[in-house]
Design an enzyme around this catalytic site. Structure first.
Site, PDB file in Angstrom:
ATOM      1  CG  ASP A 165      76.080  46.157 -30.557  1.00 46.03           C
ATOM      2  OD1 ASP A 165      75.806  44.953 -30.726  1.00 46.03           O
ATOM      3  OD2 ASP A 165      77.172  46.650 -30.881  1.00 46.03           O
ATOM      4  N   GLY A 166      74.624  44.517 -28.197  1.00 43.14           N
ATOM      5  CA  GLY A 166      74.928  43.796 -26.971  1.00 43.14           C
ATOM      6  C   GLY A 166      76.413  43.502 -26.898  1.00 43.14           C
TER       7      GLY A 166
ATOM      8  CD  GLU B 102      73.922  42.136 -30.583  1.00 48.05           C
ATOM      9  OE1 GLU B 102      73.153  43.033 -30.983  1.00 48.05           O
ATOM     10  OE2 GLU B 102      75.134  42.106 -30.855  1.00 48.05           O
TER      11      GLU B 102
ATOM     12  CG  ASP C 171      76.343  44.457 -34.357  1.00 40.99           C
ATOM     13  OD1 ASP C 171      75.587  43.748 -33.667  1.00 40.99           O
ATOM     14  OD2 ASP C 171      77.325  45.061 -33.880  1.00 40.99           O
TER      15      ASP C 171
ATOM     16  CG  HIS D  35      83.453  46.045 -34.172  1.00 42.00           C
ATOM     17  ND1 HIS D  35      83.402  46.818 -33.030  1.00 42.00           N
ATOM     18  CD2 HIS D  35      83.017  44.809 -33.803  1.00 42.00           C
ATOM     19  CE1 HIS D  35      82.986  46.080 -32.012  1.00 42.00           C
ATOM     20  NE2 HIS D  35      82.740  44.866 -32.457  1.00 42.00           N
TER      21      HIS D  35
ATOM     22  CG  ASP E  23      80.432  47.806 -29.795  1.00 45.64           C
ATOM     23  OD1 ASP E  23      80.129  46.617 -29.603  1.00 45.64           O
ATOM     24  OD2 ASP E  23      81.600  48.233 -29.692  1.00 45.64           O
TER      25      ASP E  23
END
Length: 230
Positions: free
Chosen positions: A8-9, A43, A66, A120, A130
């Site tokens: 994730d970023g 990301e 995501d 989320h 995240d």
């Protein structure tokens, strides 16, 4: 055996202080970031570092992500971009070309499956990645220590493996990143560090790139000449 990870970023401003992270478990994760970058670069970098960190594992890889941009870029759009010389329909370079080229190389010979997860949405691994990406971005925003994690720790061992990627000028997102990226060590040298104002760092990096040398080498030359002239 398959390595299962989430990547994730995070960006606080987009562009703004940014972070990236990948997560396997609490004992196996890695994070980093930049003083200014974008969420998409975070990301992409999370996946790139995961690929590089696990390159010697000789295992398949499954990545929860995501970002539909990242998944589509790596599984659908990349072949077309490569055929067109990494150009878009308007003739301009694709965004994040430097990272995409490195990802293209890192994916060769690897069996990698990407699975999209909604961000989320209480997906445990995605939330863990995240949290770590956001923590890295926040650290850059506050100029505090970046929690980087242990790196890749192969199952059943306690030895971590960090990605070993060369620093390319085109991949550096800020002057501070270029100055803190360690140059290859020459014989009989000692590494020293100091803080300098941002405008001075920008000028040092600009002049070093003009001469085609690492910013640290350029700074060492300036110091050497200054001492000789005293």
């Amino acid at each position: 055996m398959t390595i299962i990870a989430a990547a994730d970023g995070s960006a606080l401003g987009n562009p703004g202080p940014a972070g990236w992270a990948w997560y396997v478990d609490d004992d196996c994760w890695h994070a980093g970031g930049w003083k200014e970058s974008t969420n998409n670069r975070g990301e992409l970098m999370a996946v790139l570092d995961l690929l590089n960190s696990t390159a010697q594992a000789d295992e398949d890889l499954k990545v929860f992500c995501d970002s539909k941009y990242v998944i589509n870029a790596l599984t659908k759009w990349m072949p077309g971009w490569k055929r067109k010389g990494w150009k878009k329909a308007d003739g301009k370079d694709v965004l994040n070309k430097d990272l995409l080229e490195q990802l293209d190389s890192a994916l060769k010979g690897r069996d990698v499956e990407f699975e999209w997860v909604k961000g989320h949405s209480n997906h445990a691994m995605n939330e863990a990645a995240d949290d770590r990406a956001r923590a890295a971005a926040t650290a850059y925003q506050r100029n505090t220590r970046v929690p980087t994690g242990p790196g890749y720790v192969p199952a059943g061992t306690s030895q971590s493996i960090m990605a070993d990627s060369p620093v390319e000028a085109s991949a550096v997102d800020s002057a501070s990143e270029a100055l803190t990226a360690v140059a290859p060590a020459a014989a009989s040298t000692t590494l020293v560090s100091c803080r300098v104002p941002t405008h001075i760092a920008d000028e040092l990096v600009s002049r070093a790139q003009t001469q085609g040398i690492h910013p640290q080498e350029f700074l060492a030359e300036i110091i050497g000449r200054s001492l000789e002239n005293e």
